[in-house]
Design an enzyme around this catalytic site. Structure first.
Site, PDB file in Angstrom:
ATOM      1  N   ARG A  54      13.546 -11.305  21.062  1.00 35.50           N
ATOM      2  CA  ARG A  54      14.412 -12.344  20.515  1.00 35.50           C
ATOM      3  C   ARG A  54      14.493 -12.334  18.994  1.00 35.50           C
ATOM      4  NH1 ARG A  54      13.109 -13.760  25.416  1.00 35.50           N
ATOM      5  NH2 ARG A  54      11.164 -12.787  24.799  1.00 35.50           N
ATOM      6  N   LYS A  83       2.251   8.671   8.651  1.00 40.53           N
ATOM      7  CA  LYS A  83       1.626   9.643   7.734  1.00 40.53           C
ATOM      8  C   LYS A  83       0.552   8.976   6.882  1.00 40.53           C
ATOM      9  CE  LYS A  83       6.085  11.969   7.105  1.00 40.53           C
ATOM     10  NZ  LYS A  83       7.147  12.211   6.104  1.00 40.53           N
ATOM     11  N   HIS A 132       5.043 -18.257  11.876  1.00 40.18           N
ATOM     12  CA  HIS A 132       6.322 -17.730  12.377  1.00 40.18           C
ATOM     13  C   HIS A 132       7.425 -18.713  11.972  1.00 40.18           C
ATOM     14  CE1 HIS A 132       9.227 -15.684  14.711  1.00 40.18           C
ATOM     15  NE2 HIS A 132       8.600 -15.569  15.865  1.00 40.18           N
TER      16      HIS A 132
HETATM   17  C1  NCD Z   1       6.753 -15.492  19.781  1.00 46.14           C
HETATM   18  C2  NCD Z   1       5.998 -14.619  18.778  1.00 46.14           C
HETATM   19  O1  NCD Z   1       6.311 -13.449  18.621  1.00 46.14           O
HETATM   20  O2  NCD Z   1       5.114 -15.178  18.154  1.00 46.14           O
HETATM   21  N1  NCD Z   1       7.933 -14.922  20.249  1.00 46.14           N
HETATM   22  C3  NCD Z   1       9.082 -15.136  19.557  1.00 46.14           C
HETATM   23  O3  NCD Z   1       9.203 -14.759  18.420  1.00 46.14           O
HETATM   24  N2  NCD Z   1      10.037 -15.864  20.149  1.00 46.14           N
HETATM   25  C4  NCD Z   1       5.913 -16.042  20.847  1.00 46.14           C
HETATM   26  C5  NCD Z   1       5.057 -15.112  21.651  1.00 46.14           C
HETATM   27  O4  NCD Z   1       5.068 -13.902  21.493  1.00 46.14           O
HETATM   28  O5  NCD Z   1       4.331 -15.639  22.500  1.00 46.14           O
END
Ligand code: NCD
Length: 351
Positions: A54, A83, A132
């Protein structure tokens, strides 16, 4: 260091700025044709050192819909990293080829490290189990659209709260709005880290059934298998929390269910057709919010705090998943937190 409009942590910006990005995303959803050529001639690089569906594709689709181009990799083995090139040399170089870099890395603090030398904005698309922020912008848009409010909510967050970077960013952001309460539902081993919990109004529960009746929002997450030291630790944690229709009976009729996805087994398939399930819509909102974010960052229409750094220190960060332990040229820096030193990259308070 050149000041760029990086997005490393949402808290580098004000809640007003987040609101502007969410409003722009809503405008784009209503009138997509207006934004068709808004990034013509611009290039976005997506550097994914960790798997993604996503985040990577919604960013790519966002840029293509804005008329821009994309370069990048999602398998570091096919780039000079194989590398032995270090992260900052890679990102510095690519920042000369692109107008914005979207980066996901398995080490905490990696995006911040890249931002130190990059000549274009760095967007943190996930740094290990740390943060995130673009998922959180997605979640703010989802809440605005599906719940109509960002304050006065009782938000239940369930699953791997220790390693789940999405929930760390989300809780931080939602605590900036008035009168939000948090219910953390996890095993003791996977509870929310202290650096996120400090100064929060929260309770901790060990059962979904107990928490559900009070919630306005239930945010489910998967157990982050890739962050466990060994398979047996993961085996003990998986399938502890599973949302199904039987449990949902006690939830409010207007509660909404969110999940950043991917789902493993924490939400039964039967829940998907319940009108309270919003996770696939949420994934779709992610594309619009990333269109809004790209436009905001490229148009310099953003008012960020500088990347503040404490004094350089000879001390090493205690967190073995911190970028500073792998990138030799990166200066170790700590700021004071409750009298102890906190690493500026991964936020681990040192013992
Ligand atoms: C999440 C992540 O990568 O932290 N996914 C995402 O970006 N929608 C959640 C997950 O991996 O569990």
């Amino acid at each position: 260091m050149k000041q760029q409009n990086h997005l490393i942590d949402l808290n580098d910006y004000s809640a007003e700025t987040w609101g502007k990005i969410v409003s722009l995303a809503q405008l784009i959803m209503k009138t997509p044709h207006v934004y068709k050529g808004a990034c013509t001639g611009k290039i976005m690089a997506t550097l994914f050192y960790e798997p993604s569906t996503r985040t990577q594709m919604s960013f790519q689709s966002a840029m293509l819909r804005l008329g821009g181009g994309i370069i990048g990799f999602d398998n570091p083995e096919t780039s000079s990293i194989s590398k032995g090139e270090n992260l900052m040399d890679t990102t510095k170089t690519i920042s000369g080829y692109s107008d914005v870099i979207v980066m996901r890395h398995y080490l905490e603090g990696a995006a911040k490290a890249a931002a130190l030398t990059a000549d274009c904005p760095i967007i943190n698309a996930g740094d290990g189990g740390h943060l995130h922020p673009t998922q959180t912008l997605t979640d703010l848009l989802t809440l605005t659209e599906e719940k109509g409010q960002l304050s006065n909510l009782n938000i239940g967050i369930c699953g791997d709260l220790k390693n789940g970077r999405t929930v760390h960013s989300l809780v931080r952001a939602l605590s900036s709005y008035s009168n939000n309460k948090f219910t953390f539902i996890s095993t003791p081993e996977l509870s929310m880290p202290d650096y996120i919990k400090k100064e929060l109004d929260y309770q901790e529960k060990s059962s979904l059934e107990e928490a559900l009746p009070e919630l306005d929002v239930l945010y489910m997450t998967r157990i982050q298998r890739e962050r466990f030291a060994n398979a047996s630790e993961y085996e003990q944690q998986k399938k502890v929390f599973e949302l199904d229709m039987a449990k949902l009976k006690s939830a409010k009729p207007d509660m909404i269910i969110m999940h950043p996805l991917p789902r493993v087994d924490e939400i039964a398939g039967e829940v998907d057709s319940d009108p309270r399930a919003k996770y696939f819509k949420q994934a779709n909102y992610g594309m619009y919010v990333r269109m809004a974010l790209i436009l905001t960052v490229l148009n310099h229409d953003i008012d960020m705090k500088p990347l503040l750094f404490g004094n350089v220190s000879l001390q090493k960060c205690e967190n073995l998943k911190c970028i500073t332990n792998y990138e030799e040229s990166l200066p170790n820096r700590f700021v004071k937190s409750d009298g102890a030193g906190m690493c500026e990259y991964c936020e681990r308070v040192q013992r």
